[in-house]
Motif scaffolding. Structure first.
Motif, PDB file in Angstrom:
ATOM      1  N   GLU A  77       0.820  -1.210   0.000  1.00 43.80           N
ATOM      2  CA  GLU A  77       0.000   0.000   0.000  1.00 43.80           C
ATOM      3  C   GLU A  77       0.857   1.264   0.000  1.00 43.80           C
ATOM      4  O   GLU A  77       0.465   2.294  -0.537  1.00 43.80           O
ATOM      5  CB  GLU A  77      -0.934  -0.009   1.206  1.00 43.80           C
ATOM      6  N   ALA A  80       2.414   1.314  -4.030  1.00 38.68           N
ATOM      7  CA  ALA A  80       1.563   1.411  -5.220  1.00 38.68           C
ATOM      8  C   ALA A  80       0.408   2.376  -4.991  1.00 38.68           C
ATOM      9  O   ALA A  80      -0.215   2.370  -3.924  1.00 38.68           O
ATOM     10  CB  ALA A  80       1.026   0.038  -5.594  1.00 38.68           C
ATOM     11  N   LYS A  81       0.097   3.182  -6.008  1.00 40.90           N
ATOM     12  CA  LYS A  81      -1.030   4.106  -5.912  1.00 40.90           C
ATOM     13  C   LYS A  81      -2.357   3.384  -5.976  1.00 40.90           C
ATOM     14  O   LYS A  81      -3.330   3.762  -5.335  1.00 40.90           O
ATOM     15  CB  LYS A  81      -0.958   5.128  -7.063  1.00 40.90           C
ATOM     16  N   ASN A  82      -2.391   2.351  -6.785  1.00 37.02           N
ATOM     17  CA  ASN A  82      -3.645   1.642  -7.003  1.00 37.02           C
ATOM     18  C   ASN A  82      -3.346   0.176  -7.254  1.00 37.02           C
ATOM     19  O   ASN A  82      -2.444  -0.155  -8.038  1.00 37.02           O
ATOM     20  CB  ASN A  82      -4.396   2.238  -8.206  1.00 37.02           C
ATOM     21  N   LEU A 104       1.370   1.695 -10.765  1.00 44.13           N
ATOM     22  CA  LEU A 104       1.726   3.105 -10.662  1.00 44.13           C
ATOM     23  C   LEU A 104       2.277   3.334  -9.258  1.00 44.13           C
ATOM     24  O   LEU A 104       1.712   2.858  -8.279  1.00 44.13           O
ATOM     25  CB  LEU A 104       0.500   3.985 -10.914  1.00 44.13           C
ATOM     26  N   LYS A 105       3.378   4.061  -9.150  1.00 43.68           N
ATOM     27  CA  LYS A 105       4.080   4.131  -7.867  1.00 43.68           C
ATOM     28  C   LYS A 105       3.618   5.298  -7.009  1.00 43.68           C
ATOM     29  O   LYS A 105       3.154   6.325  -7.498  1.00 43.68           O
ATOM     30  CB  LYS A 105       5.587   4.238  -8.098  1.00 43.68           C
ATOM     31  N   ASN A 106       3.784   5.108  -5.715  1.00 45.66           N
ATOM     32  CA  ASN A 106       3.600   6.184  -4.743  1.00 45.66           C
ATOM     33  C   ASN A 106       4.883   6.979  -4.592  1.00 45.66           C
ATOM     34  O   ASN A 106       5.954   6.565  -5.068  1.00 45.66           O
ATOM     35  CB  ASN A 106       3.199   5.605  -3.381  1.00 45.66           C
ATOM     36  N   GLU A 107       4.792   8.097  -3.883  1.00 42.64           N
ATOM     37  CA  GLU A 107       5.983   8.898  -3.605  1.00 42.64           C
ATOM     38  C   GLU A 107       6.840   8.195  -2.547  1.00 42.64           C
ATOM     39  O   GLU A 107       6.379   7.330  -1.817  1.00 42.64           O
ATOM     40  CB  GLU A 107       5.578  10.282  -3.094  1.00 42.64           C
ATOM     41  N   ASP A 118       7.144   6.190 -13.798  1.00 40.65           N
ATOM     42  CA  ASP A 118       6.026   6.429 -12.884  1.00 40.65           C
ATOM     43  C   ASP A 118       5.442   5.120 -12.364  1.00 40.65           C
ATOM     44  O   ASP A 118       4.373   5.095 -11.765  1.00 40.65           O
ATOM     45  CB  ASP A 118       4.942   7.263 -13.567  1.00 40.65           C
ATOM     46  N   THR A 119       6.163   4.034 -12.591  1.00 42.79           N
ATOM     47  CA  THR A 119       5.711   2.712 -12.148  1.00 42.79           C
ATOM     48  C   THR A 119       6.748   2.073 -11.231  1.00 42.79           C
ATOM     49  O   THR A 119       7.920   2.454 -11.216  1.00 42.79           O
ATOM     50  CB  THR A 119       5.465   1.782 -13.343  1.00 42.79           C
ATOM     51  N   THR A 189      -0.914  -2.091 -14.842  1.00 44.95           N
ATOM     52  CA  THR A 189      -1.400  -0.725 -15.057  1.00 44.95           C
ATOM     53  C   THR A 189      -2.361  -0.647 -16.233  1.00 44.95           C
ATOM     54  O   THR A 189      -2.997   0.388 -16.446  1.00 44.95           O
ATOM     55  CB  THR A 189      -0.231   0.253 -15.295  1.00 44.95           C
TER      56      THR A 189
END
Length: 345
Positions: A77, A80-82, A104-107, A118-119, A189
């Motif tokens: 969690e 990953a963004k989603n 898609l990656k989180n910060e 961005d992944t 994605t």
């Protein structure tokens, strides 16, 4: 730099050694450790300083992203963004195990680890020592295979030491790995997930869980640029030129004879069923054709063995491209630079 080798036979009993390796990871050092696929070269996935040491040790191009390893699904969690529903089905079916999923990656992740994309590619290894080490470090661990870039991936601590001794701080020796080939990579994605790299979880097994999946065109066409970690550059290659032969074992022997008449030392990569047929300077068996999982487990060790044999040329058999055979042929084609000799050539 001195490389310390920590032998750990039981991660439950060897808590002190696990903590010693975990402390190195927390201090932004790199540590090689076994997974069920191959040995990984791990570093803190949130630290650019740590991850850059991986690239330096391996000689790996910096535009080649890394897989992030976790020990608990709760860690996902934060990465990953989603997480799409189909990805969750795959997680339930195959984690821990040789399956990497791209999100898609989180910060907060190292830009070096994700090569500025961005992944992020994430997996949970199915190896008690790997899981214990990641849990003890309390970090997501970025880890490509623990070998010099371009060489066959390591399936033993001895392979790691041969490539990286003096380049890294620590090797955790947990014995020989099991699957022998890297994880399958699936891009989650897209609406329809796409296999970016075949590996320990087959396409057929994935489709039983989520239905139809796509395949990266780069798997079929060497001129296309692949999207997966570990697939952009030449990999798995022994020192000597390696050619796959699309033809009979008699054709392979004919090619061997021709090179030997020219004064060359020649090796043959083969299976148990055919080993006695060949007359060459080095005949190395990678497994049983009737049990392709043994070929997957023995492939990298076999390719590395040719370097010790000091051969000038290597010829190898082709394998079926269904099931685990897809991953085997993917690695062999990379090792051979897609160089195939066909009977009509």
């Amino acid at each position: 730099m001195k490389t310390n080798i920590l032998r750990i036979d039981n991660p439950i009993e060897d808590i002190q050694r696990i903590e010693e390796a975990a402390a190195l990871l927390r201090s932004d050092e790199v540590v090689a450790f076994p997974t069920e696929t191959v040995y990984g070269l791990g570093a803190n996935a949130k630290s650019d300083e740590a991850v850059k040491k991986i690239f330096e040790a391996k000689g790996r191009p910096s535009d080649n992203p890394l897989i992030v390893h976790i020990s608990d699904t709760a860690q996902l969690e934060g990465l990953a963004k989603n997480v799409p529903d189909k990805a969750r089905l795959l997680i339930d079916a195959f984690w821990p195990g040789p399956l990497t999923l791209v999100f898609l990656k989180n910060e907060g992740l190292s830009e070096t680890a994700t090569a500025g994309l961005d992944t992020v590619a994430v997996r949970m290894p199915n190896h008690p020592l790997a899981l214990a080490l990641i849990e003890a470090a309390d970090l997501p661990i970025a880890a490509p295979s623990a070998n010099l870039s371009g060489k066959p991936s390591p399936t033993t601590a001895e392979h790691v030491a041969k490539d990286l001794n003096g380049r890294i701080r620590c090797i955790v020796d947990g014995g020989e790995t099991g699957v022998g080939l890297e994880s399958t990579v699936v891009d989650c994605t897209e609406e329809i997930p796409v296999i970016l790299r075949p590996g320990g979880v087959t396409k057929e097994a994935i489709e039983k869980v989520i239905g139809s999946v796509g395949e990266d065109p780069a798997l079929r066409n060497a001129s296309d640029i692949p999207k997966s970690p570990g697939m952009k550059y030449t990999h798995y290659a022994p020192d000597a030129p390696f050619v796959l032969v699309d033809g009979s074992r008699e054709l392979i022997q004919q090619l061997v004879n021709g090179k030997r008449q020219q004064g060359h030392r020649v090796g043959v990569l083969t299976t148990e069923e055919n080993a006695d047929f060949f007359d060459a300077d080095s005949v190395i068996v990678c497994g049983k054709r009737q049990a392709l999982e043994t070929v997957a487990a023995g492939l990298y060790d076999a390719l590395r063995a040719f370097d010790d044999e000091k051969v000038d040329f290597i010829y190898g058999e082709l394998f079926p491209t269904t099931g685990i055979g897809s991953a085997i042929m993917n690695r062999l084609l990379k090792a051979a630079g897609h160089n195939i000799y066909r009977s009509e050539d």
